[in-house]
Scaffold this active site. Structure first.
Site, mmCIF file in Angstrom:
data_model
loop_
_atom_site.group_PDB
_atom_site.id
_atom_site.type_symbol
_atom_site.label_atom_id
_atom_site.label_comp_id
_atom_site.label_asym_id
_atom_site.label_seq_id
_atom_site.Cartn_x
_atom_site.Cartn_y
_atom_site.Cartn_z
ATOM 1 N N GLY A 156 0.901 -1.328 -0.189
ATOM 2 C CA GLY A 156 0.007 -0.201 0.226
ATOM 3 C C GLY A 156 0.831 1.241 -0.042
ATOM 4 O O GLY A 156 1.329 1.743 0.949
ATOM 5 N N SER A 192 -1.050 -4.256 -5.937
ATOM 6 C CA SER A 192 -1.093 -5.639 -6.707
ATOM 7 C C SER A 192 -1.602 -6.709 -5.616
ATOM 8 O O SER A 192 -0.815 -6.844 -4.385
ATOM 9 C CB SER A 192 0.234 -6.228 -7.039
ATOM 10 O OG SER A 192 0.735 -5.244 -8.188
ATOM 11 N N GLU A 275 12.990 -4.485 -4.717
ATOM 12 C CA GLU A 275 12.170 -4.406 -5.887
ATOM 13 C C GLU A 275 12.884 -4.216 -7.123
ATOM 14 O O GLU A 275 12.444 -4.806 -8.399
ATOM 15 C CB GLU A 275 11.153 -3.417 -5.769
ATOM 16 C CG GLU A 275 9.702 -3.686 -6.410
ATOM 17 C CD GLU A 275 8.571 -2.627 -5.974
ATOM 18 O OE1 GLU A 275 9.115 -1.762 -5.114
ATOM 19 O OE2 GLU A 275 7.541 -2.634 -6.379
ATOM 20 N N GLU A 401 11.752 6.129 -15.853
ATOM 21 C CA GLU A 401 11.814 7.542 -15.974
ATOM 22 C C GLU A 401 12.606 8.050 -14.685
ATOM 23 O O GLU A 401 13.609 8.543 -14.631
ATOM 24 C CB GLU A 401 10.827 8.354 -16.297
ATOM 25 C CG GLU A 401 10.473 8.338 -17.947
ATOM 26 C CD GLU A 401 9.771 6.963 -18.394
ATOM 27 O OE1 GLU A 401 9.202 6.376 -17.291
ATOM 28 O OE2 GLU A 401 10.213 6.573 -19.272
#
Lengths: 417, 351
Positions: A156, A192, A275, A401
């Site tokens: 979250g 997710s 990640e 980006e």
């Protein structure tokens, strides 16, 4: 030491970047081979997987209620034989093996085309963060059910107005009147597995007066707490892979603050390092897809040579990109084993794996030609589903980006914009 | 698995980096552009350091080391766009001569003395392309020794070594004059022949693979140099009241080039290891390395020129000294596309 073992890759975002071995007197010669013991571990993993893993793509999508439970059952099967989290200490359900063995396990896992990991947000992202910042009680409470699939986690972080600019989050946590916890209010999105998960790790603003990176705290929230509402969001493929989460006066006890009040940004950056770095996307995922791409090329070369040869360059480059990622991971793993850390190269890493995934799948679709749009198992391997998933890669885990900004500022020393 | 260089390899690299930063400045490069020479005072310095004779067997005055020990030094050569033929002499000719030392009974003595002279820094070599490849010979002008191939009469290809006086070298102009390209005319004889048949074929393959990796290593250095030059410029140059490097459009160009470079690097190091080990997939690794290093260099050249703007397009700017080397080496010993084709062929070949 046991706790450190849990971490597949320690991330220390503030340490200087270096590509050199930490110890300049080190005299171990380069060697890219695995040891006999490691090959034996590979054999053991391969044998177990071939006996237990469901047939490739046999389970329903993990983004459906039915598929979610089928994937959870698979996690339980792996956990029962200590294969769900091999690099974790035995006390939490792992085998206490090192990073290289973890990479070997991943190679075998992807070679077997075993199911996607429904527990990935927990085991690959939260677990290393818990290991670094959690108390012993938190580790004992959260790691075993995470390893068994009994408790599945979602993330979250993003909010409707805070995506790339994560430090701009507005969801609040104020001190509870009972003074034994916090009360959360706000909205999170793009979570997710949020539609079905039991737990959520999230960032909330505990000090609205502080500088925006400093007033944040990292919370572990049970999804069936009173005041949590979940609204599933259908994704581009029509399935409810992610969800919006609404928090209305949700009480969270102090024992579910991770890493200290006001330290949420630092804790979150450790998660983000996992990640983007070694933990979430092991090279085996891409090596396996690249191998299947080459097999697809060989197959299409026989059926439709004129189309196939047009893709030869792209197929070869996609395979090379996957190989570059595999070798780069071994390079990084060696540095970590020698006492080094992963810093902003995690951002370069994330750009590379997400673009490699796209390159592999784009080449496959080009090979398939008119067959590429066929959906629902019309072709041997679900290249189209893989392509849709790959398209998310440059967006999640911090857009590419933003990662390019990090590479430019921290690896090349360019001024902040 | 231990994928890292040893402390000793890193220290040697650092020493060579320091020496070359002093001995091969951009002023030196401009002088070399004006009067390209194979053997220079700088070459003697590199020989004294042991760099030139690194892969010459110890018995002949060298260090007896492998390509893995040389790649970091070739990277340093690339970083300064070294005008001398380190790659051809030390990464290609010396190991080739070392391998073939015992091959030709008549030539053994000559081969030994060439190896000794290479290690001493008293001769340089140029190595021609494999048979059937119409490229000019890089470094031919001014080379003391020319390693050349022929398709051979019927017994397959041959490897010949010709001393400078015995060949006619017609200079061919490269955009990088320090490449010293030449078209070589010579008479293959039993006396110049060092290997034939399958021995020659395997030597040619090994040399091409080494050349791909060695060139890729040089390209890593040139690429790094171009990215650093452009990043430095982007920190200095101000427009709209800010350094241009603060603009995302500029940042993203440079970050893209940097990522390509960093992911070419492990391919090059891994390929050097694989070639030294004689690993079964070493040729494929070599091609993968060269494909990525060539692409990274061409991209860095494009980006660094773009970031420099008009000043980068001038002769006065130092940038072109490196752009030209990058362009030349990206096509030398196989382009990215040729190496990708080789990778795919190897992947499709039955195991």
């Amino acid at each position: 030491v046991v706790a450190e073992n849990l971490v597949v890759c320690q991330i220390s975002p503030d340490t200087p970047d270096t590509l050199e071995p930490m110890d300049p007197t080190m005299d171990t010669p380069m060697d890219l081979r695995y040891t006999d013991a490691q090959e034996a571990f590979r054999e053991e993993a391969r044998t177990w997987l071939s006996a237990h893993a469901p047939a490739p793509h046999a389970l329903a999508s993990l983004d459906t209620a039915e598929g979610f439970e089928a994937h959870r059952a698979w996690e339980r099967t792996m956990f029962a034989d200590r294969w769900s989290v091999v690099s974790w200490p035995e006390e939490y359900g792992g085998r206490g093996v090192g990073i290289l063995e973890w990479l070997i396990f991943e190679e075998e896992y992807w070679r077997a085309q075993a199911p996607l990991r429904v527990s990935q947000n927990g085991i690959f992202l939260l677990a290393p963060t818990l290991s670094e910042f959690g108390t012993d009680q938190q580790k004992a409470r959260f790691l075993p059910p995470m390893a068994s699939g009994e408790e599945i986690w979602c993330q979250g972080w993003s909010e409707p107005d805070a995506g790339s600019d994560l430090a701009g989050i507005r969801s609040r946590a104020r001190r509870a009147g009972s003074d034994d916890g916090w009360v959360l209010t706000g909205q999170k999105t793009w979570a997710s597995r949020g539609a079905f998960a039991e737990w959520c790790f999230g960032l909330f603003r505990t000090d609205p007066e502080a500088e925006r990176h400093r007033g944040l705290t990292y919370f572990l929230v049970e999804m069936d707490s009173p005041g949590v509402t979940v609204r599933p969001i259908p994704q581009i493929d029509g399935e409810t892979g992610f969800a919006e989460l609404f928090f209305e006066e949700v009480f969270v006890p102090d024992s579910q603050v991770l890493g200290g009040v006001g330290r949420g940004w630092n804790v979150a950056m450790a998660t983000a390092g996992s990640e983007r770095g070694l933990s979430l996307r092991s090279p085996a995922r891409y090596s396996e897809a690249a191998t299947r791409l080459v097999a697809l090329y060989a197959e299409r070369l026989a059926l439709d040579p004129e189309r196939a040869v047009l893709t030869a360059d792209a197929v070869a480059q996609a395979w090379i990109d996957a190989e570059a990622y595999r070798l780069n991971t071994l390079w990084t793993a060696t540095r970590v084993l020698d006492g080094g850390s992963v810093g902003s190269e995690a951002s370069a890493n994330k750009i590379h794996w997400s673009e490699t995934d796209l390159a592999i799948h784009r080449a496959a679709l080009a090979l398939l030609g008119p067959a590429a749009e066929l959906h629902g198992g019309a072709v041997d391997a679900p290249w189209l589903d893989g392509y849709l998933f790959a398209l998310a890669g440059p967006i999640y885990a911090g857009t590419n980006e933003i990662q390019r900004n990090v590479v430019a500022e921290r690896m090349l020393g360019l001024p902040r914009g | 698995v231990h994928f890292a260089f040893t402390g000793q390899q890193i220290e040697f690299r650092d020493t060579v980096r320091r020496v070359l930063a002093r001995e091969c400045t951009t002023d030196d490069l401009r002088a070399a552009f004006a009067a390209p020479t194979a053997r220079t005072a700088r070459w003697a310095t590199l020989a004294e350091l042991g760099v030139v004779g690194l892969s010459v067997p110890e018995a002949h005055g060298g260090l007896g080391l492998g390509l893995l020990d040389l790649v970091l030094l070739l990277e340093e050569a690339g970083r300064v766009a070294l005008p001398e033929p380190l790659m051809a002499t030390s990464a290609l000719a010396a190991p080739l001569l070392g391998d073939l030392e015992g091959a030709g009974p008549a030539g053994a003595t000559r081969v030994r003395s060439w190896l000794e002279e290479i290690a001493a820094g008293s001769i340089t070599a140029a190595v021609g392309p494999p048979p059937g490849c119409p490229a000019p010979v890089a470094g031919a002008v001014g080379a003391d020794l020319l390693v050349l191939t022929t398709p051979g009469p019927e017994d397959g290809p041959e490897v010949h070594v010709v001393e400078a006086g015995a060949a006619e070298v017609r200079p061919i102009t490269s955009l990088d004059p320090t490449r010293r390209l030449g078209a070589v005319t010579w008479e293959p004889t039993a006396d110049t022949r060092l290997a034939s048949g399958s021995r020659a074929a395997s030597t040619i393959l090994a040399t091409s693979d080494r050349a791909a990796v060695a060139t890729a290593a040089e390209l890593l250095g040139v690429t790094d140099r171009m990215v650093v030059m452009a990043a430095d410029y982007a920190k200095e140059r101000k427009q709209f009241g800010r350094p241009i490097g603060a603009f995302q459009a500029v940042k993203h160009l440079l970050a893209g080039a940097e990522v390509k470079l960093e992911f070419a690097r492990p391919l090059v190091y891994g390929a050097a290891w694989a070639l030294d080990q004689g690993a079964p997939d070493a040729s494929r690794s070599a091609s993968a390395a060269k494909a990525c290093a060539s692409d990274a260099a061409v991209e860095a050249a494009r980006v660094s020129l773009q970031v420099h703007g008009a000043i980068g397009y001038t002769w006065e700017s130092d940038l072109h000294l490196f752009l030209k080397r990058a362009w030349a080496l990206s096509e030398a010993w196989g382009s990215a596309a040729e190496h990708r084709r080789r990778v795919l062929a190897s992947l499709l070949a039955p195991a």
